[in-house]
Write an enzyme that holds these catalytic residues in place. Structure first.
Site, PDB file in Angstrom:
ATOM      1  N   HIS A 173       0.881  -1.236  -0.027  1.00 14.80           N
ATOM      2  CA  HIS A 173       0.143   0.030   0.084  1.00 14.80           C
ATOM      3  C   HIS A 173       0.845   1.328  -0.030  1.00 14.80           C
ATOM      4  O   HIS A 173       2.010   1.192   0.394  1.00 14.80           O
ATOM      5  CB  HIS A 173      -0.840  -0.066   1.258  1.00 14.80           C
ATOM      6  CG  HIS A 173      -1.980  -0.958   1.259  1.00 14.80           C
ATOM      7  ND1 HIS A 173      -2.145  -2.147   1.527  1.00 14.80           N
ATOM      8  CD2 HIS A 173      -3.476  -0.436   0.720  1.00 14.80           C
ATOM      9  CE1 HIS A 173      -3.393  -2.582   1.202  1.00 14.80           C
ATOM     10  NE2 HIS A 173      -4.082  -1.850   0.758  1.00 14.80           N
ATOM     11  N   LYS A 202      -0.546   4.834   4.471  1.00 17.13           N
ATOM     12  CA  LYS A 202      -1.394   3.998   5.128  1.00 17.13           C
ATOM     13  C   LYS A 202      -0.660   3.570   6.564  1.00 17.13           C
ATOM     14  O   LYS A 202       0.608   2.968   6.524  1.00 17.13           O
ATOM     15  CB  LYS A 202      -1.536   2.644   4.269  1.00 17.13           C
ATOM     16  CG  LYS A 202      -2.476   1.647   5.155  1.00 17.13           C
ATOM     17  CD  LYS A 202      -2.991   0.482   4.293  1.00 17.13           C
ATOM     18  CE  LYS A 202      -3.886  -0.652   4.812  1.00 17.13           C
ATOM     19  NZ  LYS A 202      -4.944   0.059   5.622  1.00 17.13           N
TER      20      LYS A 202
END
Ligand SMILES: NC(=O)c1ccc[n+]([C@@H]2O[C@H](COP(=O)([O-])OP(=O)(O)OC[C@H]3O[C@@H](n4cnc5c(N)ncnc54)[C@H](O)[C@@H]3O)[C@@H](O)[C@H]2O)c1
Length: 252
Positions: A136, A140
């Site tokens: 990600h 995040k």
């Protein structure tokens, strides 16, 4: 549909756009600067609240909506140990709540394929080790991703050789069930590796590896729009319903 957006970050902004495109009204937007306005009085005009905030704030936000009698869709990850509490409160109050760790249709198809594959391997008594890798964007904060946890649970629920998961997340602070040495994981532990790089919206790979071959299921999200669209479709589904729902209900 009149919606409230709780959390006006990357997801909240995409959701606002999709609400508009689908002919809905955004009646209320809540973020940190006006968080105190999230109360029954401000929610009274809304059919549904869509909540994408932080692991620290999601529980209270959803609770406030349920106590105000407002249907709530949430996608915030990294806090779901307390999700059953809110689901119980929702049932107790005759409210409506929808939670998904990932609102992308393709990811939910992956969840099904993964469970089915694990069950097939179990039936065949085949010897495959399983690993999950999630990548990600660097913003995040939680690890592993909610999606990776759902994938791990899909394996653990269907393959008796895996009983728990551990997370190898070098350089990520807020990692749950952390291991620093994936090679030292016990055979019954499923290793989830978490990587944070660039602006990647989300890639998940489940690898089933035997001595002789590797079978991989991989899903790559190309943009956040698919996630926001799923959340708005979930909100449309939730309006007029009572109870606790997830993507399995939407996909039936
Ligand atoms: N389930 C899914 O499909 C899915 C998809 C994308 C992101 N997520 C999750 O959703 C969450 C939000 O993601 P994002 O990319 O929009 O993050 P983001 O950081 O861009 O946005 C979060 C927003 O919430 C706001 N916020 C913080 N505390 C708040 C409070 N008490 N009340 C209202 N707003 C508050 C922040 O100011 C920020 O604007 C994360 O947990 C992420 O992992 C889930």
């Amino acid at each position: 549909m009149k919606a409230a957006i709780i959390g006006y970050g990357k997801m909240g902004r995409e959701i606002e756009q999709i609400l508009k495109e689908r002919g809905h009204e955004t009646a209320l937007i809540i973020d940190t600067d006006n968080a105190a306005e999230l109360d029954a009085a401000h929610l009274t005009e809304t059919d549904v609240a869509i909540e994408f905030t932080t692991p620290q704030t999601a529980y209270d936000n959803i609770r406030t909506c349920l106590e105000a009698g407002t249907a709530v869709v949430s996608g915030t990850t990294g806090w779901t140990g307390r999700l059953p509490e809110l689901q119980a409160l929702c049932r107790e109050r005759g409210g409506a709540m929808f939670y998904a760790s990932n609102y992308c249709l393709g990811v939910n198809l992956l969840f099904r394929l993964n469970r089915e594959l694990a069950a097939m391997i179990e039936r065949l008594h085949a010897t495959y080790d399983v690993r999950i890798k999630e990548i990600h964007h660097t913003q995040k904060k939680d690890a592993p991703s909610g999606t990776a946890i759902t994938l791990a649970e899909g394996v653990i629920g269907n393959l008796t050789t895996k009983r728990t998961w551990v997370n190898y997340a070098p350089g990520i602070e807020c990692a749950a069930n952390r291991t620093e040495d994936p090679a030292a994981a016990a055979p019954e532990q499923l290793v989830i590796s978490s990587v944070r790089e660039g602006t990647v919206p989300g890639t998940h790979t489940v690898s089933y590896e035997s001595e002789d071959d590797v079978l991989e299921l991989r899903h790559t999200i190309k943009n956040r729009r698919t996630l926001a669209l799923g959340a708005v479709v979930a909100a449309e589904f939730l309006c007029g319903r009572k109870g606790v729902f997830g993507m399995e209900d939407l996909m039936q």
